[in-house]
Motif scaffolding. Structure first.
Motif, PDB file in Angstrom:
ATOM      1  N   GLU A 218       0.811  -1.212   0.000  1.00 53.68           N
ATOM      2  CA  GLU A 218       0.000   0.000   0.000  1.00 53.68           C
ATOM      3  C   GLU A 218       0.844   1.261   0.000  1.00 53.68           C
ATOM      4  OE1 GLU A 218      -3.980   1.294   2.470  1.00 53.68           O
ATOM      5  OE2 GLU A 218      -2.277   0.482   3.586  1.00 53.68           O
ATOM      6  N   ASP A 219       0.413   2.224  -0.792  1.00 49.68           N
ATOM      7  CA  ASP A 219       1.020   3.548  -0.787  1.00 49.68           C
ATOM      8  C   ASP A 219       0.416   4.331   0.375  1.00 49.68           C
ATOM      9  OD1 ASP A 219       1.666   6.235  -1.185  1.00 49.68           O
ATOM     10  OD2 ASP A 219       1.788   5.983  -3.351  1.00 49.68           O
ATOM     11  N   PRO A 220       1.210   4.692   1.393  1.00 52.56           N
ATOM     12  CA  PRO A 220       0.631   5.352   2.570  1.00 52.56           C
ATOM     13  C   PRO A 220      -0.115   6.642   2.237  1.00 52.56           C
ATOM     14  CG  PRO A 220       2.904   4.686   2.978  1.00 52.56           C
ATOM     15  CD  PRO A 220       2.662   4.504   1.516  1.00 52.56           C
ATOM     16  N   GLY A 221       0.364   7.344   1.227  1.00 53.60           N
ATOM     17  CA  GLY A 221      -0.279   8.606   0.891  1.00 53.60           C
ATOM     18  C   GLY A 221      -1.619   8.431   0.192  1.00 53.60           C
ATOM     19  N   LEU A 222      -1.746   7.357  -0.609  1.00 50.40           N
ATOM     20  CA  LEU A 222      -2.958   7.154  -1.398  1.00 50.40           C
ATOM     21  C   LEU A 222      -3.887   6.103  -0.803  1.00 50.40           C
ATOM     22  CD1 LEU A 222      -1.335   7.136  -4.962  1.00 50.40           C
ATOM     23  CD2 LEU A 222      -2.423   9.055  -3.775  1.00 50.40           C
ATOM     24  N   LEU A 229       1.468  -4.680  -8.767  1.00 54.07           N
ATOM     25  CA  LEU A 229       2.073  -5.331  -7.609  1.00 54.07           C
ATOM     26  C   LEU A 229       1.073  -6.254  -6.920  1.00 54.07           C
ATOM     27  CD1 LEU A 229       4.085  -2.383  -6.016  1.00 54.07           C
ATOM     28  CD2 LEU A 229       4.965  -4.281  -7.370  1.00 54.07           C
ATOM     29  N   GLY A 230      -0.134  -5.746  -6.736  1.00 52.52           N
ATOM     30  CA  GLY A 230      -1.149  -6.555  -6.074  1.00 52.52           C
ATOM     31  C   GLY A 230      -1.453  -7.831  -6.830  1.00 52.52           C
ATOM     32  N   GLN A 231      -1.574  -7.728  -8.149  1.00 54.13           N
ATOM     33  CA  GLN A 231      -1.880  -8.910  -8.949  1.00 54.13           C
ATOM     34  C   GLN A 231      -0.703  -9.879  -8.967  1.00 54.13           C
ATOM     35  OE1 GLN A 231      -5.030  -9.420 -10.233  1.00 54.13           O
ATOM     36  NE2 GLN A 231      -4.167 -11.499 -10.358  1.00 54.13           N
ATOM     37  N   ALA A 232       0.516  -9.352  -8.947  1.00 53.20           N
ATOM     38  CA  ALA A 232       1.692 -10.227  -8.920  1.00 53.20           C
ATOM     39  C   ALA A 232       1.727 -11.045  -7.637  1.00 53.20           C
ATOM     40  CB  ALA A 232       2.962  -9.385  -9.053  1.00 53.20           C
ATOM     41  N   VAL A 233       1.400 -10.400  -6.519  1.00 49.25           N
ATOM     42  CA  VAL A 233       1.373 -11.123  -5.242  1.00 49.25           C
ATOM     43  C   VAL A 233       0.252 -12.160  -5.249  1.00 49.25           C
ATOM     44  CG1 VAL A 233       0.945 -10.886  -2.769  1.00 49.25           C
ATOM     45  CG2 VAL A 233       2.429  -9.253  -3.945  1.00 49.25           C
ATOM     46  N   LEU A 234      -0.904 -11.813  -5.776  1.00 52.69           N
ATOM     47  CA  LEU A 234      -2.019 -12.760  -5.843  1.00 52.69           C
ATOM     48  C   LEU A 234      -1.684 -13.951  -6.731  1.00 52.69           C
ATOM     49  CD1 LEU A 234      -5.016 -10.263  -6.112  1.00 52.69           C
ATOM     50  CD2 LEU A 234      -4.475 -11.742  -4.172  1.00 52.69           C
ATOM     51  N   PRO A 277       1.893   3.478 -16.443  1.00 51.50           N
ATOM     52  CA  PRO A 277       0.996   3.763 -15.320  1.00 51.50           C
ATOM     53  C   PRO A 277       0.056   2.594 -15.090  1.00 51.50           C
ATOM     54  CG  PRO A 277       1.097   5.629 -16.829  1.00 51.50           C
ATOM     55  CD  PRO A 277       1.796   4.498 -17.515  1.00 51.50           C
ATOM     56  N   SER A 278      -0.282   2.375 -13.823  1.00 53.63           N
ATOM     57  CA  SER A 278      -1.148   1.253 -13.457  1.00 53.63           C
ATOM     58  C   SER A 278      -2.306   1.763 -12.609  1.00 53.63           C
ATOM     59  CB  SER A 278      -0.366   0.204 -12.674  1.00 53.63           C
ATOM     60  OG  SER A 278      -1.211  -0.811 -12.195  1.00 53.63           O
ATOM     61  N   ALA A 279      -3.456   1.132 -12.779  1.00 51.70           N
ATOM     62  CA  ALA A 279      -4.617   1.509 -11.974  1.00 51.70           C
ATOM     63  C   ALA A 279      -4.412   1.032 -10.539  1.00 51.70           C
ATOM     64  CB  ALA A 279      -5.875   0.889 -12.574  1.00 51.70           C
ATOM     65  N   PRO A 280      -5.076   1.666  -9.581  1.00 50.46           N
ATOM     66  CA  PRO A 280      -4.932   1.249  -8.180  1.00 50.46           C
ATOM     67  C   PRO A 280      -5.747   0.003  -7.873  1.00 50.46           C
ATOM     68  CG  PRO A 280      -6.435   3.095  -8.323  1.00 50.46           C
ATOM     69  CD  PRO A 280      -5.898   2.893  -9.711  1.00 50.46           C
ATOM     70  N   MET A 281      -5.352  -0.704  -6.824  1.00 49.69           N
ATOM     71  CA  MET A 281      -6.108  -1.834  -6.294  1.00 49.69           C
ATOM     72  C   MET A 281      -6.418  -1.548  -4.832  1.00 49.69           C
ATOM     73  SD  MET A 281      -5.140  -5.912  -6.004  1.00 49.69           S
ATOM     74  CE  MET A 281      -5.452  -6.292  -7.727  1.00 49.69           C
ATOM     75  N   THR A 282      -7.679  -1.558  -4.476  1.00 46.97           N
ATOM     76  CA  THR A 282      -8.070  -1.274  -3.104  1.00 46.97           C
ATOM     77  C   THR A 282      -7.843  -2.484  -2.206  1.00 46.97           C
ATOM     78  OG1 THR A 282     -10.348  -1.995  -3.442  1.00 46.97           O
ATOM     79  CG2 THR A 282      -9.834   0.331  -3.915  1.00 46.97           C
ATOM     80  N   ARG A 283      -7.848  -2.221  -0.923  1.00 45.34           N
ATOM     81  CA  ARG A 283      -7.677  -3.300   0.047  1.00 45.34           C
ATOM     82  C   ARG A 283      -8.821  -4.299  -0.056  1.00 45.34           C
ATOM     83  NH1 ARG A 283      -9.444  -4.466   5.216  1.00 45.34           N
ATOM     84  NH2 ARG A 283      -7.934  -5.554   6.545  1.00 45.34           N
ATOM     85  N   GLU A 284     -10.049  -3.808  -0.211  1.00 41.40           N
ATOM     86  CA  GLU A 284     -11.211  -4.692  -0.302  1.00 41.40           C
ATOM     87  C   GLU A 284     -11.102  -5.625  -1.496  1.00 41.40           C
ATOM     88  OE1 GLU A 284     -11.292  -1.459   0.170  1.00 41.40           O
ATOM     89  OE2 GLU A 284     -11.935  -1.427   2.281  1.00 41.40           O
ATOM     90  N   GLU A 285     -10.664  -5.088  -2.634  1.00 39.78           N
ATOM     91  CA  GLU A 285     -10.526  -5.924  -3.828  1.00 39.78           C
ATOM     92  C   GLU A 285      -9.441  -6.971  -3.637  1.00 39.78           C
ATOM     93  OE1 GLU A 285      -9.378  -5.536  -8.613  1.00 39.78           O
ATOM     94  OE2 GLU A 285      -9.489  -3.741  -7.347  1.00 39.78           O
ATOM     95  N   PHE A 286      -8.337  -6.560  -3.032  1.00 38.41           N
ATOM     96  CA  PHE A 286      -7.233  -7.490  -2.815  1.00 38.41           C
ATOM     97  C   PHE A 286      -7.660  -8.627  -1.883  1.00 38.41           C
ATOM     98  CE2 PHE A 286      -3.453  -8.997  -0.592  1.00 38.41           C
ATOM     99  CZ  PHE A 286      -2.557  -9.202  -1.635  1.00 38.41           C
ATOM    100  N   LEU A 287      -8.333  -8.289  -0.781  1.00 38.41           N
ATOM    101  CA  LEU A 287      -8.769  -9.311   0.170  1.00 38.41           C
ATOM    102  C   LEU A 287      -9.809 -10.237  -0.450  1.00 38.41           C
ATOM    103  CD1 LEU A 287      -9.056  -7.333   3.538  1.00 38.41           C
ATOM    104  CD2 LEU A 287      -7.157  -8.722   2.696  1.00 38.41           C
ATOM    105  N   GLU A 288     -10.704  -9.674  -1.236  1.00 39.92           N
ATOM    106  CA  GLU A 288     -11.735 -10.495  -1.861  1.00 39.92           C
ATOM    107  C   GLU A 288     -11.127 -11.495  -2.835  1.00 39.92           C
ATOM    108  OE1 GLU A 288     -16.001  -9.819  -4.190  1.00 39.92           O
ATOM    109  OE2 GLU A 288     -14.910  -8.131  -3.301  1.00 39.92           O
ATOM    110  N   LYS A 289     -10.141 -11.056  -3.600  1.00 42.86           N
ATOM    111  CA  LYS A 289      -9.497 -11.963  -4.551  1.00 42.86           C
ATOM    112  C   LYS A 289      -8.650 -13.016  -3.837  1.00 42.86           C
ATOM    113  CE  LYS A 289      -9.381  -8.976  -8.630  1.00 42.86           C
ATOM    114  NZ  LYS A 289      -8.555  -8.343  -9.669  1.00 42.86           N
ATOM    115  N   ALA A 290      -7.987 -12.605  -2.763  1.00 46.48           N
ATOM    116  CA  ALA A 290      -7.186 -13.569  -2.006  1.00 46.48           C
ATOM    117  C   ALA A 290      -8.082 -14.621  -1.365  1.00 46.48           C
ATOM    118  CB  ALA A 290      -6.368 -12.846  -0.934  1.00 46.48           C
ATOM    119  N   ALA A 291      -9.204 -14.182  -0.793  1.00 49.01           N
ATOM    120  CA  ALA A 291     -10.138 -15.122  -0.182  1.00 49.01           C
ATOM    121  C   ALA A 291     -10.731 -16.069  -1.223  1.00 49.01           C
ATOM    122  CB  ALA A 291     -11.250 -14.374   0.545  1.00 49.01           C
TER     123      ALA A 291
END
Length: 302
Positions: A218-222, A229-234, A277-291
């Motif tokens: 996560e980017d602390p500012g945004l 990055l999120g998709q690579a980890v998933l 440039p890459s679109a953002p991934m929210t925490r909710e989306e990341f958790l939902e995909k991981a689950a």
């Protein structure tokens, strides 16, 4: 002139002396009618027998075993809560009321079952399984108009309570609940109950670990992560799960734990090779995909 006392015959004197000895011997008997035992020792023995007969000795032994299993930070508070939750286990207390009393009783049973399920972490296999059995017994107690056994409605309600109290997003756990719930009037055997409880607790831990991974991205500012990055980890997590052929939910956590820093760093480096440039991934989306990766491995009930 006063008459002198006539001496008793020797046979009568012997009988009187025998009765005197019998009376003295009777007064030396304790409450348990055992001659020669000091009264204090007999009293202590009778107290121990009483505690054993009414079940207090066994109850205290069980409570101490629970303390040793759970190893709480505050043992006295733990014991207080344990004894507070003991009143609803017996089936004799199971059907004392009609609605709304029956509804209140059901909620109390759910709360007590949930408390027992949380006494030991699911990785403590023996302790956790024992607590699952106690929780199942709590919920299966019969009342006046209810046959003993656990129905699907109570089972599903407990699953929802576990997930809700675990603070997992509803959209994350809803697909799992649909997969492992039973129909309202369906009888739920202990094996199904145990599998459902274990799966829920493991999913909550899995989601918590996924949340920790997201905080690293996560980017602390945004307050969002780079989608690449999120998709690579998933993708890396999915590969680890697919490599695990075991269907036991706890094994999914072990598979996720094998994601070492090197494999994650390599996946993230590959994702950042392209500087587009890459679109953002929210925490909710990341958790939902991981689950969803976890839930895909879970076998449905029935």
């Amino acid at each position: 002139m006063a008459a002198l006392p006539v001496p008793l015959p020797s046979a009568k004197m012997a009988a009187v002396e025998k009765r005197r000895q019998a009376v003295a011997q009777a007064t030396s008997f304790t409450d348990s009618y055992r001659p020669g035992v000091p009264r204090a020792a007999a009293t202590a023995e009778s107290e121990e027998d009483f505690l054993r007969q009414v079940g207090v000795t066994e109850m205290l032994r069980a409570a101490l075993l629970k303390v040793l299993e759970a190893r709480p930070e505050e043992p006295i508070a733990f014991l207080a809560h344990y004894f507070e939750n003991m009143g609803l286990r017996s089936p004799a207390n199971g059907g004392a009321g009609e609605p709304p009393g029956q509804l209140l009783l059901q909620q109390q049973r759910l709360g007590r079952a949930l408390w027992h399920l949380r006494l030991a972490h699911h990785s403590q296999r023996t302790a956790f399984n024992n607590n699952v059995g106690v929780a199942y017994e709590c919920l299966s107690a019969s009342g006046r108009k209810k046959k003993p056994g656990l129905d699907g409605r109570t089972y599903s309600e407990l699953l929802k309570r576990i997930c809700r109290d675990g603070e997992a997003p509803e959209e994350v756990v809803a697909p799992l609940l649909r997969k492992i719930q039973c129909r309202d009037h369906e009888a739920v055997p202990l094996a199904v109950f145990r599998a459902g409880m274990l799966t829920c607790f493991v999913l909550l831990e899995f989601v918590a670990r996924a949340g920790a991974l997201y905080r690293l991205l996560e980017d602390p500012g945004l307050a969002v992560a780079d989608r690449r990055l999120g998709q690579a980890v998933l993708d890396t997590l999915e590969g680890a799960l697919q490599a695990s052929d075991d269907t036991a939910p706890a094994r999914y956590l072990e598979a996720g734990s094998r994601l070492g820093p090197d494999s994650l760093a390599l996946a993230m480096d590959r994702a950042l090779v392209a500087r587009r440039p890459s679109a953002p991934m929210t925490r909710e989306e990341f958790l939902e995909k991981a689950a969803a990766l976890f839930i895909a491995k879970v076998k449905p009930v029935g």
